[in-house]
Scaffold this active site. Structure first.
Site, PDB file in Angstrom:
ATOM      1  N   SER A 199       0.802  -1.235   0.000  1.00 60.70           N
ATOM      2  CA  SER A 199       0.000   0.000   0.000  1.00 60.70           C
ATOM      3  C   SER A 199       0.829   1.277   0.000  1.00 60.70           C
ATOM      4  O   SER A 199       0.828   2.059   0.970  1.00 60.70           O
ATOM      5  CB  SER A 199      -0.981  -0.048   1.161  1.00 60.70           C
ATOM      6  OG  SER A 199      -1.796  -1.184   0.982  1.00 60.70           O
ATOM      7  N   ARG A 220       7.157   6.467  -4.605  1.00 60.35           N
ATOM      8  CA  ARG A 220       7.746   7.056  -3.398  1.00 60.35           C
ATOM      9  C   ARG A 220       7.207   6.315  -2.193  1.00 60.35           C
ATOM     10  O   ARG A 220       6.081   5.832  -2.198  1.00 60.35           O
ATOM     11  CB  ARG A 220       7.378   8.542  -3.274  1.00 60.35           C
ATOM     12  CG  ARG A 220       5.899   8.802  -3.179  1.00 60.35           C
ATOM     13  CD  ARG A 220       5.584  10.281  -3.168  1.00 60.35           C
ATOM     14  NE  ARG A 220       5.197  10.741  -4.488  1.00 60.35           N
ATOM     15  CZ  ARG A 220       3.936  10.721  -4.940  1.00 60.35           C
ATOM     16  NH1 ARG A 220       2.963  10.268  -4.197  1.00 60.35           N
ATOM     17  NH2 ARG A 220       3.654  11.157  -6.150  1.00 60.35           N
ATOM     18  N   ASP A 228      -4.122  -1.310  -0.875  1.00 56.27           N
ATOM     19  CA  ASP A 228      -5.270  -1.618  -0.002  1.00 56.27           C
ATOM     20  C   ASP A 228      -6.602  -1.047  -0.509  1.00 56.27           C
ATOM     21  O   ASP A 228      -7.658  -1.663  -0.346  1.00 56.27           O
ATOM     22  CB  ASP A 228      -4.990  -1.169   1.450  1.00 56.27           C
ATOM     23  CG  ASP A 228      -4.473   0.254   1.567  1.00 56.27           C
ATOM     24  OD1 ASP A 228      -4.461   0.977   0.546  1.00 56.27           O
ATOM     25  OD2 ASP A 228      -4.078   0.656   2.676  1.00 56.27           O
TER      26      ASP A 228
HETATM   27  C1  BGC Z   1      -0.419   5.088   0.240  1.00 58.97           C
HETATM   28  C2  BGC Z   1      -1.570   4.390  -0.458  1.00 58.97           C
HETATM   29  C3  BGC Z   1      -2.446   3.706   0.543  1.00 58.97           C
HETATM   30  C4  BGC Z   1      -2.846   4.639   1.655  1.00 58.97           C
HETATM   31  C5  BGC Z   1      -3.668   3.948   2.727  1.00 58.97           C
HETATM   32  C6  BGC Z   1      -0.925   5.956   1.368  1.00 58.97           C
HETATM   33  O1  BGC Z   1       0.158   6.497   2.073  1.00 58.97           O
HETATM   34  O2  BGC Z   1       0.318   5.854  -0.661  1.00 58.97           O
HETATM   35  O3  BGC Z   1      -1.093   3.442  -1.394  1.00 58.97           O
HETATM   36  O4  BGC Z   1      -3.593   3.235  -0.103  1.00 58.97           O
HETATM   37  O5  BGC Z   1      -1.691   5.174   2.264  1.00 58.97           O
HETATM   38  O6  BGC Z   1      -3.000   2.884   3.306  1.00 58.97           O
END
Ligand code: BGC
Length: 500
Positions: free
Chosen positions: A180, A195, A233
């Protein structure tokens, strides 16, 4: 009036006014404390900093919507609007045994999901807490850890009985990897990390294909798993929620990080035109909208505390929306306000405040606890400050802290509503209404978070906003990942868009 009392009650002043009184301790009398009036004055100042008017929200939604559209048009945008190559909704009839590994932010989870069709499933799982060191070590070491945990899990669950892994010699199990963090994907089993977010900083990972890195670790540890799909996620949440509630059109996470996913028509994703996918097909988009307003800071109402959070983070300038909204940062924002009042000589004069001076010492869970303290005396808040920070508080201060938590929590929920509203408005979901599957610690545990999102949606859209309803989502990172692995396997077996 006596200066020290035990218990609570009311008293009538000579002026005729009624005054409530509450227990005070001897300690409180010995220390110089701010008066109730001083605290009320300060609260007013913070109220104006942290309050979002409906008009401001509508402006944010407009800018947000434009940003989403731009991300679909061109590669390399701040909000990347990532095509996930999850084609359309699950049928609900996906079946089989799948492994899922979920690297999310706070924990690592490994799961065995048995999809039974008709929207039914069973799940067995183990959770491992990630240490702060693990979030900064070599990227490959982090994936090695994931592989080792998966190996242990498989070894513990091999067996013939239901709920166990029935694996023959030389066989592998299909694996869905929920990673995620923003990754640009050329295909569903690939993902180049754009990133790190949420405080992770593992070197030699950004710019690399994390699916390939994980495969390398799986091979190194002889794990009998075949990585089929890499998702985030929110995509999992979208698909898992739709699996059980087909009215779902958006999946959101409000946890350590924040983000959303929804289903888009291929004809609207201009930037993947050259892939020559049927224009009428649909692909889930991982918005990665936590990055909204990054670097330029044109649209969001950032206070000086938000600026400090940003500048002292390991990723200054990035994830601007997330830094105002998500669980990783709300406690820190509150701590910075408290520090300002300590520096100005308003709070805790004569007390040792070194424990409050530690960055990130103020957990976002404290804001939840403060808001839900049911006692007149605000005993929970006394507990938090004495136990964790070794400082004494007066009732006026505690009332101030509770009100401050409310301002910060409410702003987060109202901004969260703006993100949802931007997708709703872009997709034209308002008329028919839609269900939004939502998950994450803030959504699930912060008192009133969902109600405040709903209130925010009404502020943006008027009464029609009531047709957008969030609900507690299915487990996207485990079950959703398994469903997507199943959908992908079926798609590829059918020879459909096998190159992605
Ligand atoms: C991430 C996402 C993720 C979200 C919730 C963010 O910091 O970049 O990919 O879906 O957090 O977990």
């Amino acid at each position: 009036m006596p200066t020290s009392r035990r218990g609570s009650g009311t008293t009538t002043l000579p002026s005729g006014q009624t005054l409530a009184f509450h227990t005070r301790t001897q300690d409180e009398e010995d220390l110089p404390h701010a008066t109730k009036k001083t605290m009320a004055d300060h609260l007013r100042k913070y109220e104006s900093l942290f309050t979002l008017t409906p008009q401001r929200m509508r402006m944010i939604v407009e800018a947000f919507k434009d940003t989403l559209e731009l991300g679909l048009e061109k590669n390399g945008q701040i909000v990347p609007m990532i095509p996930t190559y999850v084609f359309g909704w699950p049928s609900g009839d996906e079946r089989g045994e799948f492994l899922a590994v979920d690297l999310g932010g706070t924990n690592l989870r490994v799961c065995l999901v048995t999809l039974q069709g008709e929207g039914k499933f069973e799940i067995t799982q183990s959770k491992y807490r990630l240490s702060e060191e693990q979030k900064q070590e070599e990227g490959q070491k982090l994936f090695d850890f994931c592989a080792e945990c998966l190996k242990t899990f498989i070894d513990q669950h091999i067996g013939e009985e239901p709920g166990m892994i029935n694996l023959k010699e030389g066989e592998t199990l299909p694996l869905g990897f929920t990673f995620s963090y923003p990754c640009s994907q050329q295909r569903i089993d690939h993902g180049e990390l754009i990133r790190w977010t949420k405080g992770f900083g593992n070197p030699n990972t950004e710019g690399h294909d994390v699916a390939a890195m994980f495969r390398q670790s799986l091979a190194k540890h002889d794990v009998p798993a075949n990585l089929i799909s890499l998702i985030c996620d929110t995509t999992g949440t979208l698909i898992a929620s739709h699996y059980v509630n087909p009215k779902t059109k958006i999946g959101c996470i409000f946890g350590t990080g924040c983000n959303a996913a929804y289903m888009e028509k291929v004809s609207n994703i201009t930037k993947i035109k050259e892939l020559q996918i049927d224009e009428n097909a649909e692909i889930a988009i991982n918005c990665e909208y936590g990055a909204f307003d990054s670097f330029h800071h044109e649209h969001l109402p950032r206070t000086k505390f938000d600026t400090i959070v940003d500048e002292t983070s390991n990723k200054p300038g990035e994830q601007s929306f997330e830094k105002l909204v998500s669980g990783r940062y709300l406690g820190e924002i509150m701590r910075l306000v408290i520090l300002e009042l300590i520096d100005d000589g308003v709070l805790f004069l004569g007390q040792n405040t070194y424990k409050l001076e530690v960055p990130y010492a103020f957990d976002t869970a404290f804001l939840s606890l403060m808001e839900s303290d049911p006692t007149d005396e605000l005993l929970m808040i006394i507990g938090i400050f004495t136990h964790f920070f070794a400082v004494e508080t007066t009732l006026a201060e505690r009332q101030f802290f509770r009100a401050l938590a409310k301002l910060i929590g409410r702003r987060a929920a109202r901004l969260s509503a703006c993100g949802i509203a931007a997708i709703v408005s872009k997709m034209g979901y308002l008329e028919e209404g839609c269900a939004v599957g939502a998950d994450g610690s803030l959504y699930n545990k912060y008192p009133g978070f969902a109600d405040r999102i709903h209130e925010g949606l009404v502020d943006v859209f008027g009464d029609k906003g009531r047709s957008i309803v969030t609900y507690h989502a299915e487990d996207g990172s485990g079950v959703g990942s398994a469903i997507i692995a199943a959908m992908t396997k079926a798609r590829k077996d059918a020879g459909l868009y096998v190159q992605v």
